[in-house]
Design an enzyme around this catalytic site. Structure first.
Site, PDB file in Angstrom:
ATOM      1  N   GLY A  90     -25.996   5.513 -14.709  1.00 23.69           N
ATOM      2  CA  GLY A  90     -26.238   6.942 -14.916  1.00 23.69           C
ATOM      3  C   GLY A  90     -25.735   7.852 -13.824  1.00 23.69           C
ATOM      4  N   LYS A  91     -24.698   7.440 -13.092  1.00 22.53           N
ATOM      5  CA  LYS A  91     -24.164   8.282 -12.006  1.00 22.53           C
ATOM      6  C   LYS A  91     -23.689   9.629 -12.533  1.00 22.53           C
ATOM      7  CE  LYS A  91     -20.924   5.438 -10.708  1.00 22.53           C
ATOM      8  NZ  LYS A  91     -21.171   4.332 -11.654  1.00 22.53           N
ATOM      9  N   ARG A 118     -22.524  16.358 -22.984  1.00 19.58           N
ATOM     10  CA  ARG A 118     -23.650  15.777 -22.243  1.00 19.58           C
ATOM     11  C   ARG A 118     -24.541  16.872 -21.670  1.00 19.58           C
ATOM     12  NH1 ARG A 118     -22.676  10.180 -19.009  1.00 19.58           N
ATOM     13  NH2 ARG A 118     -21.554   9.027 -20.634  1.00 19.58           N
ATOM     14  N   GLU A 150     -12.498  10.474 -15.226  1.00 18.88           N
ATOM     15  CA  GLU A 150     -12.477   9.501 -16.320  1.00 18.88           C
ATOM     16  C   GLU A 150     -12.995  10.048 -17.642  1.00 18.88           C
ATOM     17  OE1 GLU A 150     -14.915   6.111 -15.694  1.00 18.88           O
ATOM     18  OE2 GLU A 150     -16.711   7.239 -15.175  1.00 18.88           O
TER      19      GLU A 150
END
Length: 453
Positions: free
Chosen positions: A216-217, A252, A243
């Site tokens: 979860g970085k 998100r 990325e």
């Protein structure tokens, strides 16, 4: 030849410099604080004026009376009377000063000429490097951009500074915190326990958030960025993800803010009330000063240049993640390249004077141990990361024997240059990509957070 062209006519205005000093002697109570807010010793070109300004400033700092007689006496005590031009020079300054009323205008002239001199130095230095045969274009552009940025935001390399000046600037920072009612000196992460340990996300700090893939970085730094942007509305947050696309990141953010299932959002399978939440969250996120860049294979120097172009009020830089960055140079040794990148990120944090949050991968060795708690030695590719970072945080799942372990993420602060190291546990709601502290998890996500001035 180029030196002669650059320095043929040095930009300075002796009359304006004299008028500033004269005004400070005529009306010290009003003019000295005003002059100090605009000028520094190095802004004066005439050597005698530098000495006089510095002496007046010292007298003012130590609450001594300032007038032509006390200044003359102080210069003699310091052995700088002749260096300051002697009695005749002081008399000349007072004689040619028309009035103290226009001191600010005189100071602006002095500042403008000082800036022009520094601009000539910056461009002259780059020109000399080009003419001497230097061909590393990236380094030359970086040198030029750094020089121009320093001029634009009044950040010059002052070199050695007497401790009196350092303490004075420290007290000024105390005053800012006191005016803000004792609030955090740094940006709020929105996670109260983390803010308590770190005293917020502080300027010039390099913060490394490290974990194994899938822990979860990215979600963690997205949460921190959105929380900081909402609590400090005037601050710009620059996010660089190497990325994931901008659209994926935005999705998100919407899921996290609206508290709607990410999979349902991605497939547009939301109920009407959920669409209302998304619409409301869209307005909230669009109202922040978050800027996203998804350019792959970027370098720290390119990131720094893009951040400079954002102009004033840059609040924080977020990079995801370190091992995907390139140094911009041909280096065969990956460990050495990561070391250079790590050092460049720390320098960036200091030069931009903002917190730089950077994700990093951990090596597989953490999974081969019985104790799967990450250690500093698990940072992948380079031990330099450990040296350069001000704060290192590891994200990991707790032991499977602990109750509700799937909904908990442990944040272990393994290095903290400003205080204690400890473990903090956050509630992790995976379907929303949302981290919450204990006291925050039942709050209305659409409620406006407390603003930070």
């Amino acid at each position: 030849m180029e030196n002669e062209l650059i320095s043929r006519k040095v930009p300075y205005n002796a009359s304006a410099e004299h008028a500033v000093l004269g005004a400070m002697l005529i009306d010290p109570v009003k003019c000295i604080p005003e002059a100090v807010s605009i000028l520094a010793e190095e802004d004066f070109y005439v050597p005698e004026n530098k000495v006089i300004f510095a002496t007046i400033l010292d007298m003012f700092n130590f609450n001594r009376p300032v007038d032509p007689i006390t200044l003359s006496d102080e210069l003699q005590l310091l052995g700088k009377f002749d260096e300051a031009g002697g009695q005749g020079y002081l008399a000349q300054i007072l004689e040619i000063t028309p009035t103290a009323a226009n001191m600010r205008e005189y100071a602006q002239i002095v500042k403008e000429k000082a800036t022009l001199r520094r601009l000539a130095e910056v461009t002259g230095d780059v020109y000399r490097k080009i003419m001497s045969g230097e061909s590393d274009t990236e380094l030359l552009i970086e040198a030029a951009e750094q020089g121009i940025y320093s001029l634009r935001y009044h950040k010059s390399d002052t070199g050695l500074m007497h401790i009196r000046s350092v303490i004075q600037s420290t007290y000024e920072s105390f005053e800012v915190i006191e005016k803000n009612g004792g609030k955090l000196p740094g940006l709020s992460s929105g996670l109260s326990e983390l803010d308590h340990v770190l005293t917020g996300l502080n300027n010039s700090d390099l913060l490394i958030i490290a974990a194994r893939p899938g822990v979860g970085k990215t979600s963690f730094v997205l949460n921190l960025a959105l929380n900081a942007a909402r609590r400090a509305p005037g601050k710009k947050i620059a996010m660089f993800n190497l990325e994931m696309s901008k659209e994926q990141l935005a999705m998100r953010l919407l899921s996290s803010q609206a508290l709607v299932d990410f999979k349902k959002l991605r497939t547009c399978a939301l109920e009407p009330d959920e669409w209302e939440k998304v619409a409301e969250s869209t307005q909230i996120i669009s109202g922040t000063q978050i800027y996203i860049d998804d350019t792959p294979d970027t370098t720290p120097s390119e990131i720094k240049a893009k951040c400079r172009r954002l102009g004033d009020d840059l609040g924080m830089v977020v990079i995801d993640y370190l091992q995907l960055l390139k140094s911009g140079r041909n280096i065969d040794n990956r460990v050495q390249e990561v070391s250079e990148i790590s050092r460049a990120l720390k320098i960036m944090a200091k030069e931009l004077n903002v917190p730089v949050l950077c994700c990093a991968q951990l090596s597989r060795s953490v999974e081969s141990r019985d104790d799967k708690r990450p250690r500093l030695s698990d940072l992948r590719d380079s031990g330099a990361i450990e040296q350069d970072a001000d704060i290192i945080m590891f994200l990991s799942h707790p032991d499977e024997s602990e109750p509700n372990y799937e909904n908990i993420i442990d944040c272990t602060i393994a290095k903290n240059r400003h205080g204690e190291t400890q473990k903090i546990s956050f509630h992790w709601i995976g379907k929303y990509y949302r981290f919450m502290s204990d006291e925050d998890r039942f709050e209305d996500p659409s409620a406006p957070p407390p603003a930070v001035s």
